[in-house]
Design a protein around this motif. Structure first.
Motif, PDB file in Angstrom:
ATOM      1  N   ASP A 293       0.850  -1.188   0.000  1.00 54.95           N
ATOM      2  CA  ASP A 293       0.000   0.000   0.000  1.00 54.95           C
ATOM      3  C   ASP A 293       0.890   1.244   0.000  1.00 54.95           C
ATOM      4  N   PRO A 294       0.702   2.175  -0.946  1.00 55.57           N
ATOM      5  CA  PRO A 294       1.556   3.370  -1.003  1.00 55.57           C
ATOM      6  C   PRO A 294       1.546   4.193   0.278  1.00 55.57           C
ATOM      7  N   VAL A 295       0.429   4.206   1.007  1.00 55.25           N
ATOM      8  CA  VAL A 295       0.362   4.986   2.240  1.00 55.25           C
ATOM      9  C   VAL A 295       1.341   4.433   3.272  1.00 55.25           C
ATOM     10  N   SER A 296       1.302   3.122   3.504  1.00 55.18           N
ATOM     11  CA  SER A 296       2.218   2.527   4.473  1.00 55.18           C
ATOM     12  C   SER A 296       3.654   2.563   3.961  1.00 55.18           C
ATOM     13  N   ALA A 297       3.839   2.433   2.648  1.00 57.91           N
ATOM     14  CA  ALA A 297       5.198   2.521   2.088  1.00 57.91           C
ATOM     15  C   ALA A 297       5.786   3.911   2.320  1.00 57.91           C
ATOM     16  N   PHE A 298       4.940   4.937   2.332  1.00 58.26           N
ATOM     17  CA  PHE A 298       5.410   6.298   2.581  1.00 58.26           C
ATOM     18  C   PHE A 298       5.648   6.561   4.064  1.00 58.26           C
ATOM     19  N   GLY A 299       5.079   5.688   4.922  1.00 59.37           N
ATOM     20  CA  GLY A 299       5.316   5.820   6.355  1.00 59.37           C
ATOM     21  C   GLY A 299       4.176   6.447   7.128  1.00 59.37           C
ATOM     22  N   LEU A 300       2.952   6.456   6.553  1.00 56.37           N
ATOM     23  CA  LEU A 300       1.798   7.029   7.249  1.00 56.37           C
ATOM     24  C   LEU A 300       0.839   5.920   7.676  1.00 56.37           C
ATOM     25  N   THR A 301       0.124   6.164   8.769  1.00 54.47           N
ATOM     26  CA  THR A 301      -0.953   5.273   9.188  1.00 54.47           C
ATOM     27  C   THR A 301      -2.217   5.668   8.420  1.00 54.47           C
ATOM     28  N   PRO A 302      -3.233   4.795   8.393  1.00 60.52           N
ATOM     29  CA  PRO A 302      -4.485   5.159   7.712  1.00 60.52           C
ATOM     30  C   PRO A 302      -5.111   6.446   8.245  1.00 60.52           C
ATOM     31  N   GLU A 303      -5.117   6.638   9.561  1.00 61.01           N
ATOM     32  CA  GLU A 303      -5.696   7.856  10.121  1.00 61.01           C
ATOM     33  C   GLU A 303      -4.884   9.090   9.726  1.00 61.01           C
ATOM     34  N   GLN A 304      -3.574   8.951   9.711  1.00 60.27           N
ATOM     35  CA  GLN A 304      -2.743  10.078   9.270  1.00 60.27           C
ATOM     36  C   GLN A 304      -3.000  10.397   7.799  1.00 60.27           C
ATOM     37  N   ALA A 305      -3.215   9.366   6.999  1.00 59.33           N
ATOM     38  CA  ALA A 305      -3.486   9.586   5.580  1.00 59.33           C
ATOM     39  C   ALA A 305      -4.813  10.318   5.386  1.00 59.33           C
ATOM     40  N   LYS A 306      -5.838   9.909   6.094  1.00 58.19           N
ATOM     41  CA  LYS A 306      -7.143  10.570   5.963  1.00 58.19           C
ATOM     42  C   LYS A 306      -7.045  12.035   6.378  1.00 58.19           C
ATOM     43  N   SER A 307      -6.350  12.302   7.467  1.00 62.09           N
ATOM     44  CA  SER A 307      -6.189  13.677   7.914  1.00 62.09           C
ATOM     45  C   SER A 307      -5.392  14.505   6.905  1.00 62.09           C
ATOM     46  N   ALA A 308      -4.351  13.877   6.330  1.00 56.79           N
ATOM     47  CA  ALA A 308      -3.532  14.587   5.339  1.00 56.79           C
ATOM     48  C   ALA A 308      -4.337  14.896   4.087  1.00 56.79           C
ATOM     49  N   VAL A 309      -5.202  13.976   3.651  1.00 53.85           N
ATOM     50  CA  VAL A 309      -6.043  14.206   2.473  1.00 53.85           C
ATOM     51  C   VAL A 309      -7.013  15.355   2.737  1.00 53.85           C
ATOM     52  N   ALA A 363       5.341  10.009  -5.644  1.00 50.34           N
ATOM     53  CA  ALA A 363       6.130  10.697  -6.672  1.00 50.34           C
ATOM     54  C   ALA A 363       7.343  11.326  -5.999  1.00 50.34           C
ATOM     55  N   SER A 364       8.182  11.979  -6.808  1.00 50.07           N
ATOM     56  CA  SER A 364       9.364  12.621  -6.234  1.00 50.07           C
ATOM     57  C   SER A 364       8.973  13.738  -5.274  1.00 50.07           C
ATOM     58  N   GLU A 365       7.783  14.362  -5.497  1.00 46.88           N
ATOM     59  CA  GLU A 365       7.336  15.439  -4.606  1.00 46.88           C
ATOM     60  C   GLU A 365       6.846  14.908  -3.258  1.00 46.88           C
ATOM     61  N   GLY A 366       6.337  13.668  -3.240  1.00 44.13           N
ATOM     62  CA  GLY A 366       5.811  13.099  -2.008  1.00 44.13           C
ATOM     63  C   GLY A 366       4.623  12.198  -2.290  1.00 44.13           C
ATOM     64  N   LEU A 367       3.724  12.069  -1.293  1.00 41.37           N
ATOM     65  CA  LEU A 367       2.544  11.215  -1.424  1.00 41.37           C
ATOM     66  C   LEU A 367       1.419  12.009  -2.091  1.00 41.37           C
ATOM     67  N   VAL A 368       0.877  11.422  -3.166  1.00 40.97           N
ATOM     68  CA  VAL A 368      -0.119  12.118  -3.990  1.00 40.97           C
ATOM     69  C   VAL A 368      -1.452  11.369  -3.909  1.00 40.97           C
ATOM     70  N   PHE A 369      -2.557  12.144  -3.839  1.00 42.85           N
ATOM     71  CA  PHE A 369      -3.894  11.557  -3.892  1.00 42.85           C
ATOM     72  C   PHE A 369      -4.541  11.947  -5.217  1.00 42.85           C
ATOM     73  N   ALA A 370      -5.095  10.928  -5.941  1.00 39.61           N
ATOM     74  CA  ALA A 370      -5.734  11.164  -7.241  1.00 39.61           C
ATOM     75  C   ALA A 370      -7.251  11.078  -7.084  1.00 39.61           C
ATOM     76  N   THR A 371      -7.935  12.152  -7.375  1.00 47.98           N
ATOM     77  CA  THR A 371      -9.396  12.159  -7.264  1.00 47.98           C
ATOM     78  C   THR A 371     -10.006  11.509  -8.504  1.00 47.98           C
ATOM     79  N   GLU A 372     -11.333  11.238  -8.402  1.00 43.51           N
ATOM     80  CA  GLU A 372     -12.068  10.674  -9.526  1.00 43.51           C
ATOM     81  C   GLU A 372     -12.926  11.760 -10.189  1.00 43.51           C
ATOM     82  N   ASP A 373     -13.472  11.389 -11.338  1.00 34.85           N
ATOM     83  CA  ASP A 373     -14.408  12.313 -11.989  1.00 34.85           C
ATOM     84  C   ASP A 373     -15.614  12.547 -11.076  1.00 34.85           C
TER      85      ASP A 373
END
Length: 419
Positions: A293-309, A363-373
């Motif tokens: 999972d890219p989130v855990s590979a980047f070093g974030l927990t699920p809750e940290q990821a949701k807050s960051a998004v 990406a090289s910039e960091g952890l990226v979130f891709a939205t949907e249409d």
């Protein structure tokens, strides 16, 4: 007294006369020597100090010395048996002191030779040789233990602690695809395309890299074969709605010594007013080749990821508000589904996703979130790929958009840009 050869003579004990000068020479030259080894003896010696022979068995030179010291006669010594020889013989002996001197010197030389040979016994030589050998052996041992052995251990440790570093390179490969243009508006018409995917090369053989390459290629080939077999005329669809992938491209976005991450962009359509563009991501372990999972590979927990998004989407909408939705509605919808797998269905039709695909990629910039249409506004508002957690040293900040465009080889209807 009588004169002899112009010198005064002194009668000796036998009645013979000896020149006084010769007498003194004789007394100086004549000493006591061992008859066995020839060593010169002190006047009061009882045994030969060199060979141990008793002095009593030696010529009467000692007796003469003893008599002279006791004062019984004025002569220096008693004349030996040969002194009783006729006058001529005695005179001859007295007239040839050089022969007696030669004998005396020869004895002294012999004594010196014997002393030099015996002065360093064999046991001393053996002891010296053993000491030298022991010293050499000890010096070799110290060199081995203090110099050579530590150097070898250091070299072995360096060899163990410094394995060969693996380097990676990426080759972009492609597959040829025959894509239906539109079974309704352009029946029977197809378009030749190239779909792209990365192939990773390692400097040394790596089972993990082979596994990753196989997963990327197999996922791409599955969609290629399905699209090649898709009908290109409405009558061939039997009245059903058929969704096909009209374009796909997998791009490598990040790699280090531990992980590699890819961005997977595709355009699927069911031949309605428009299709759907989907961007997902997947990370892989370079040690095992398994998806992460890219989130855990980047070093974030699920809750940290949701807050960051939530923070990133809020920051973006502050500069570019939605055309149809409120910021709270957008943030609520995205945070509720951001950790769901796109393959499980969240309004996105992904038929052949990569194992472990996610709405995130690295990406090289960091952890990226891709939205949907439709997630951030109308279809015309479009999708966004937003940075939610910058990498160390990155100049990008939370809420920035990241633009990674896939190589495009499709010009048919329905293809839209990613923004």
């Amino acid at each position: 007294m009588r004169a002899w050869c112009g010198r005064w003579h002194v009668p000796d004990a036998s009645g013979l006369t000896i020149p006084s000068e010769k007498k003194r020479i004789r007394q100086r030259m004549t000493g006591m020597y061992c008859t066995k080894c020839g060593a010169k003896l002190p006047r009061d010696a009882r045994f030969c100090m060199n060979c141990g022979k008793p002095v009593a068995a030696i010529a009467p030179a000692k007796a003469a010395a003893s008599t002279a010291s006791s004062g019984k006669a004025a002569a220096p010594a008693a004349v030996p048996a040969k002194a009783a020889e006729p006058m001529g013989a005695s005179s001859s002996s007295q007239n040839n002191p050089s022969s007696e001197q030669s004998e005396t010197l020869r004895g002294a030389v012999n004594a010196t030779k014997h002393r030099s040979r015996r002065r360093v016994p064999m046991v001393v030589l053996v002891a010296l040789a053993m000491a030298l050998a022991a010293g050499t052996a000890y010096a070799a041992y110290r060199v081995y233990t203090d110099v050579w052995l530590p150097a070898q251990q250091t070299q072995n440790e360096q060899t163990v602690e410094a394995p060969e570093e693996i380097t990676y390179s990426v080759e972009t490969r492609s597959m040829d695809v025959s894509v239906p243009v539109d079974p309704y508006d352009a029946p029977g018409k197809r378009e030749a395309q190239k779909w792209y995917y990365p192939h990773i090369e390692a400097s040394t053989q790596s089972d993990a890299v082979d596994k990753i390459n196989a997963a990327l290629e197999e996922s791409m080939r599955s969609d290629v074969e399905k699209t090649n077999a898709a009908p290109d005329a409405a009558e061939d669809m039997g009245g059903a709605i058929v969704f096909i992938c009209q374009y796909r491209s997998i791009t490598l976005t990040y790699i280090d010594n531990d992980i590699v991450c890819v961005r997977d962009q595709r355009y699927d359509t069911g031949w309605g007013p428009h299709g759907s563009t989907t961007v997902t991501g997947c990370a892989y372990s370079l040690e095992t080749g398994d998806p992460i999972d890219p989130v855990s590979a980047f070093g974030l927990t699920p809750e940290q990821a949701k807050s960051a998004v939530a923070d990133a989407v809020t920051a973006y909408l502050a500069t570019d508000p939605s055309d149809t939705l409120s910021t709270n509605a957008v943030v609520r919808d995205i945070t509720n589904m951001c950790l769901m797998s796109p393959a499980l269905g969240s309004g996105v039709d992904v038929e052949n996703p990569l194992d472990g695909c996610s709405h995130f990629y690295i990406a090289s910039e960091g952890l990226v979130f891709a939205t949907e249409d439709h997630q951030m506004g109308s279809y015309a508002y479009g999708r966004r790929e937003i940075l939610v957690a910058p990498s160390d040293g990155s100049l990008a900040k939370v809420g920035d958009t990241v633009a990674i465009e896939a190589p495009m080889g499709f010009s048919g209807s329905g293809q839209i840009p990613s923004q």
